[in-house]
Motif scaffolding. Sequence first.
Motif, PDB file in Angstrom:
ATOM      1  N   MET A 125       0.819  -1.211   0.000  1.00 15.59           N
ATOM      2  CA  MET A 125       0.000   0.000   0.000  1.00 15.59           C
ATOM      3  C   MET A 125       0.852   1.259   0.000  1.00 15.59           C
ATOM      4  N   HIS A 126       0.202   2.318  -0.435  1.00 14.38           N
ATOM      5  CA  HIS A 126       0.659   3.681  -0.226  1.00 14.38           C
ATOM      6  C   HIS A 126      -0.548   4.434   0.330  1.00 14.38           C
ATOM      7  N   SER A 127      -0.474   5.055   1.464  1.00 19.18           N
ATOM      8  CA  SER A 127       0.729   5.295   2.229  1.00 19.18           C
ATOM      9  C   SER A 127       0.784   4.357   3.433  1.00 19.18           C
ATOM     10  N   GLY A 128       1.863   3.584   3.497  1.00 22.87           N
ATOM     11  CA  GLY A 128       2.049   2.699   4.626  1.00 22.87           C
ATOM     12  C   GLY A 128       2.184   3.443   5.941  1.00 22.87           C
ATOM     13  N   ALA A 129       2.739   4.651   5.892  1.00 29.42           N
ATOM     14  CA  ALA A 129       2.891   5.430   7.124  1.00 29.42           C
ATOM     15  C   ALA A 129       1.543   5.611   7.816  1.00 29.42           C
ATOM     16  N   THR A 130       0.516   5.937   7.043  1.00 28.59           N
ATOM     17  CA  THR A 130      -0.814   6.095   7.612  1.00 28.59           C
ATOM     18  C   THR A 130      -1.498   4.754   7.849  1.00 28.59           C
ATOM     19  N   LEU A 131      -1.455   3.867   6.857  1.00 25.55           N
ATOM     20  CA  LEU A 131      -2.335   2.698   6.839  1.00 25.55           C
ATOM     21  C   LEU A 131      -1.820   1.467   7.570  1.00 25.55           C
ATOM     22  N   ALA A 132      -0.528   1.345   7.774  1.00 21.35           N
ATOM     23  CA  ALA A 132       0.021   0.095   8.307  1.00 21.35           C
ATOM     24  C   ALA A 132      -0.618  -0.364   9.620  1.00 21.35           C
ATOM     25  N   PRO A 133      -0.845   0.513  10.596  1.00 19.66           N
ATOM     26  CA  PRO A 133      -1.397   0.009  11.858  1.00 19.66           C
ATOM     27  C   PRO A 133      -2.771  -0.632  11.728  1.00 19.66           C
ATOM     28  N   VAL A 134      -3.674  -0.036  10.953  1.00 18.65           N
ATOM     29  CA  VAL A 134      -5.008  -0.632  10.840  1.00 18.65           C
ATOM     30  C   VAL A 134      -4.967  -1.876   9.970  1.00 18.65           C
ATOM     31  N   VAL A 135      -4.175  -1.863   8.907  1.00 18.76           N
ATOM     32  CA  VAL A 135      -4.050  -3.058   8.071  1.00 18.76           C
ATOM     33  C   VAL A 135      -3.487  -4.216   8.890  1.00 18.76           C
ATOM     34  N   ALA A 136      -2.506  -3.930   9.727  1.00 22.94           N
ATOM     35  CA  ALA A 136      -1.919  -4.986  10.556  1.00 22.94           C
ATOM     36  C   ALA A 136      -2.934  -5.538  11.545  1.00 22.94           C
ATOM     37  N   GLU A 137      -3.714  -4.674  12.176  1.00 18.45           N
ATOM     38  CA  GLU A 137      -4.757  -5.145  13.094  1.00 18.45           C
ATOM     39  C   GLU A 137      -5.726  -6.083  12.396  1.00 18.45           C
ATOM     40  N   LEU A 138      -6.256  -5.639  11.271  1.00 16.47           N
ATOM     41  CA  LEU A 138      -7.315  -6.383  10.585  1.00 16.47           C
ATOM     42  C   LEU A 138      -6.784  -7.648   9.918  1.00 16.47           C
ATOM     43  N   LEU A 139      -5.596  -7.537   9.314  1.00 15.75           N
ATOM     44  CA  LEU A 139      -5.061  -8.701   8.622  1.00 15.75           C
ATOM     45  C   LEU A 139      -4.580  -9.754   9.608  1.00 15.75           C
ATOM     46  N   ALA A 140      -3.988  -9.336  10.709  1.00 10.41           N
ATOM     47  CA  ALA A 140      -3.559 -10.308  11.722  1.00 10.41           C
ATOM     48  C   ALA A 140      -4.751 -11.067  12.279  1.00 10.41           C
ATOM     49  N   GLU A 141      -5.850 -10.375  12.488  1.00 13.58           N
ATOM     50  CA  GLU A 141      -7.074 -11.031  12.962  1.00 13.58           C
ATOM     51  C   GLU A 141      -7.566 -12.060  11.957  1.00 13.58           C
ATOM     52  N   GLU A 142      -7.548 -11.678  10.700  1.00 11.70           N
ATOM     53  CA  GLU A 142      -8.004 -12.585   9.637  1.00 11.70           C
ATOM     54  C   GLU A 142      -7.071 -13.778   9.463  1.00 11.70           C
ATOM     55  N   ILE A 143      -5.775 -13.513   9.476  1.00 13.54           N
ATOM     56  CA  ILE A 143      -4.781 -14.570   9.281  1.00 13.54           C
ATOM     57  C   ILE A 143      -4.892 -15.634  10.369  1.00 13.54           C
ATOM     58  N   THR A 144      -5.199 -15.208  11.578  1.00 15.90           N
ATOM     59  CA  THR A 144      -5.258 -16.144  12.700  1.00 15.90           C
ATOM     60  C   THR A 144      -6.653 -16.732  12.918  1.00 15.90           C
ATOM     61  N   GLY A 145      -7.496 -16.638  11.898  1.00 16.26           N
ATOM     62  CA  GLY A 145      -8.776 -17.325  11.939  1.00 16.26           C
ATOM     63  C   GLY A 145      -9.972 -16.470  12.257  1.00 16.26           C
ATOM     64  N   GLY A 146      -9.775 -15.170  12.410  1.00 13.07           N
ATOM     65  CA  GLY A 146     -10.888 -14.278  12.701  1.00 13.07           C
ATOM     66  C   GLY A 146     -11.675 -13.934  11.456  1.00 13.07           C
ATOM     67  N   PRO A 147     -12.727 -13.160  11.606  1.00 16.58           N
ATOM     68  CA  PRO A 147     -13.575 -12.809  10.456  1.00 16.58           C
ATOM     69  C   PRO A 147     -12.894 -11.807   9.533  1.00 16.58           C
ATOM     70  N   LYS A 148     -13.355 -11.784   8.296  1.00 16.90           N
ATOM     71  CA  LYS A 148     -12.868 -10.785   7.356  1.00 16.90           C
ATOM     72  C   LYS A 148     -13.507  -9.434   7.683  1.00 16.90           C
ATOM     73  N   SER A 149     -12.695  -8.387   7.694  1.00 19.70           N
ATOM     74  CA  SER A 149     -13.210  -7.067   8.027  1.00 19.70           C
ATOM     75  C   SER A 149     -13.829  -6.405   6.796  1.00 19.70           C
ATOM     76  N   PRO A 150     -15.024  -5.821   6.953  1.00 14.18           N
ATOM     77  CA  PRO A 150     -15.607  -5.068   5.838  1.00 14.18           C
ATOM     78  C   PRO A 150     -14.768  -3.864   5.429  1.00 14.18           C
ATOM     79  N   LEU A 151     -13.912  -3.372   6.329  1.00 19.47           N
ATOM     80  CA  LEU A 151     -13.044  -2.245   5.966  1.00 19.47           C
ATOM     81  C   LEU A 151     -12.061  -2.601   4.852  1.00 19.47           C
ATOM     82  N   LEU A 152     -11.760  -3.902   4.712  1.00 22.46           N
ATOM     83  CA  LEU A 152     -10.811  -4.342   3.696  1.00 22.46           C
ATOM     84  C   LEU A 152     -11.490  -4.863   2.430  1.00 22.46           C
ATOM     85  N   ALA A 153     -12.808  -4.837   2.394  1.00 25.73           N
ATOM     86  CA  ALA A 153     -13.538  -5.493   1.304  1.00 25.73           C
ATOM     87  C   ALA A 153     -13.176  -4.948  -0.074  1.00 25.73           C
TER      88      ALA A 153
END
Length: 352
Positions: free
Chosen positions: A316-344
């Motif tokens: 992504m660009h800009s990672g400076a802004t987006l990395a923390p929320v992407v990491a939260e949501l993707l880590a949840e998904e990777i470890t078996g949690g639900p897919k976030s509508p924010l990433l749809a």
Amino acid sequence: MTQTLIIGAGITGATLAWQLSRRGEAVTIVSTHAEGGLASTASFGWLNASYFLSHPHYRLRHESLAAHRRLTKALPGLPTSWQGCLWYEATGEAQAETASDLLALGYKVDRLTRTQIADRLPALGPVPETALFFPEEGVADPAILARALIAVSAAKVIRATVQSVTEAKGKVTGVATDLGPLKADRVILATGTGTPALVERFGTTLPMLKRPGLMVKTNPLPPICPVVLATPDQEVRQDAEGHLIAPASAGHQSDHAETLGSFPVVVNATLTRLRALFPAQEIHFTHQAMAMRPVPGDGLPVVGQGPIQGLWIAVMHSGATLAPVVAELLAEEITGGPKSPLLAHFRPARFQ
């Protein structure tokens, strides 16, 4: 225990490492470059949601400002500050339209008069008639932030160049590197502009725009720029040591240039613009950082499951802004949690 390889040690890989580690996952970071990455070291570091390409993009960026605050609350002492942005990249009706659009989305916007602007930035030379102030916005040096997050995550770091992702029967088995193979149950590509070459063998096309970025740092100066300043000619901020940090292009976030031009010409033009903004200061060049910015073909993040089982993508660009929320949501998904509508709206499959 599941073994995870994160490829890339910039801000995206670092926030993913921290989020997965705090969930008890065993994480190893593999990177050609030192902790902090390459693109992250050439980032302006402006945290904002005032720039966006679509309403879903705005919502993701706005939630990431909250994710940055959650991050600093969980880990006090991180290099993140919230001085706000004083913005007049557009003027007149265009500025008023920007304010109305952001206010309609629920963004905090203050309209400033010429006198109010001069009060906030007395060192500013040409003072505009009006400007907008975005109090929710801030700054974080993503390379410094990445190094801090990698350290606290206790992730193992391997300096190696990944040559390919390996698989068997449609499932990730690890990566091949210049130091030999590394086995893993899952692989996350936080590899910026290097991502297309790693996924093409699986029949996946990931278009990337050619967007070189050059960041200029000046000599230390007295406190003259207490906000992120975004003018029609230049974006600039001042760091804790007094250096002005400035992109070498006007409108850095929406810049479409594919080349930078001659280095001395570009740097001198940037210094000229800075001297015009702060005419009473002796402003000189001290340092530069340059990298290709990881901008996907449609300008939007690419986040989610890759073309084979166990392969994930976060570019992504800009990672400076987006990395923390992407990491939260993707880590949840990777470890078996639900897919976030924010990433749809940002899944890799949209390019297929």
